[in-house]
Design an enzyme around this catalytic site. Sequence first.
Site, short mmCIF file in Angstrom:
data_model
loop_
_atom_site.label_atom_id
_atom_site.label_comp_id
_atom_site.label_asym_id
_atom_site.label_seq_id
_atom_site.Cartn_x
_atom_site.Cartn_y
_atom_site.Cartn_z
N HIS A 124 1.11 -1.20 -0.17
CA HIS A 124 0.02 0.11 -0.19
C HIS A 124 0.91 1.60 -0.06
O HIS A 124 2.27 0.96 0.44
CB HIS A 124 -0.53 -0.07 0.88
CG HIS A 124 -0.35 0.01 2.57
ND1 HIS A 124 0.61 1.16 3.53
CD2 HIS A 124 0.48 -1.11 3.70
CE1 HIS A 124 1.25 0.76 3.84
NE2 HIS A 124 1.02 -0.30 4.16
N GLU B 263 -1.77 -7.19 7.28
CA GLU B 263 -0.37 -7.70 7.51
C GLU B 263 -0.76 -8.59 8.55
O GLU B 263 -1.67 -9.21 9.31
CB GLU B 263 -0.37 -5.97 7.52
CG GLU B 263 1.20 -5.93 8.80
CD GLU B 263 2.22 -6.38 7.65
OE1 GLU B 263 2.29 -7.67 7.66
OE2 GLU B 263 3.04 -5.76 7.72
#
Length: 216
Positions: A11, A85
């Site tokens: 990201h 994550e």
Amino acid sequence: MEPTRILAIRHGETAWNVGARVQGHLDIPLNGTGHAQAARLGRALREHLPIDAIHSSDLTRARQTAQAVADATGAPLEVDAALRERCFGNLQGRTFDEVRASAPEDAESWRRRDPAWTPPGVGGESLLQFRERVLHSVQTLAAGNMGRHIVIVTHGGVLDVLYRAATGLDLQDARTWQIGNAAVNRLLWTPDIGLTLVGWADTTHLEDESLDESTA
């Protein structure tokens, strides 16, 4: 059999990236730089690559980045919580120095990349658990997209797992490769071999001013 071609992308930048805070499963949005990186990424992929599908972590920072790619390319976007994550439990929201000051044993296990160490608190994942989740998710996506070109928008820890899997490195080997925000990382996947590395940490699109519509 045609391989699955994967562009694995972290990201764009967040305020917590800048402040070196552990984000984990906390839902932190992109900052201004991150939005600009995502826009440039989308324009670069629109110009240079045919994309069949985009798969993104469901966390906001990844979804915002993936949406910019979807808007630019027209490729369909799906979100998947399995691409999140690593969860760091109670350590999320802290810097490493803060963890070292309050929980030195945890900090040392983290620093040594102890594969079995589990961050304290609800949902904390060991590296072994995290690797299993990531590889199962990506292999499932790849197997369902044989012969296609897909984008996976995810997080730094996920990309670390993918790089190690593609190069045969152990979980405890020191990281010597970059995992930059909005960088493009190229992988292939086949059922017999698994992941192989094609290219890593391409940031050309972030450096090319011709992709910035504000200069047009």
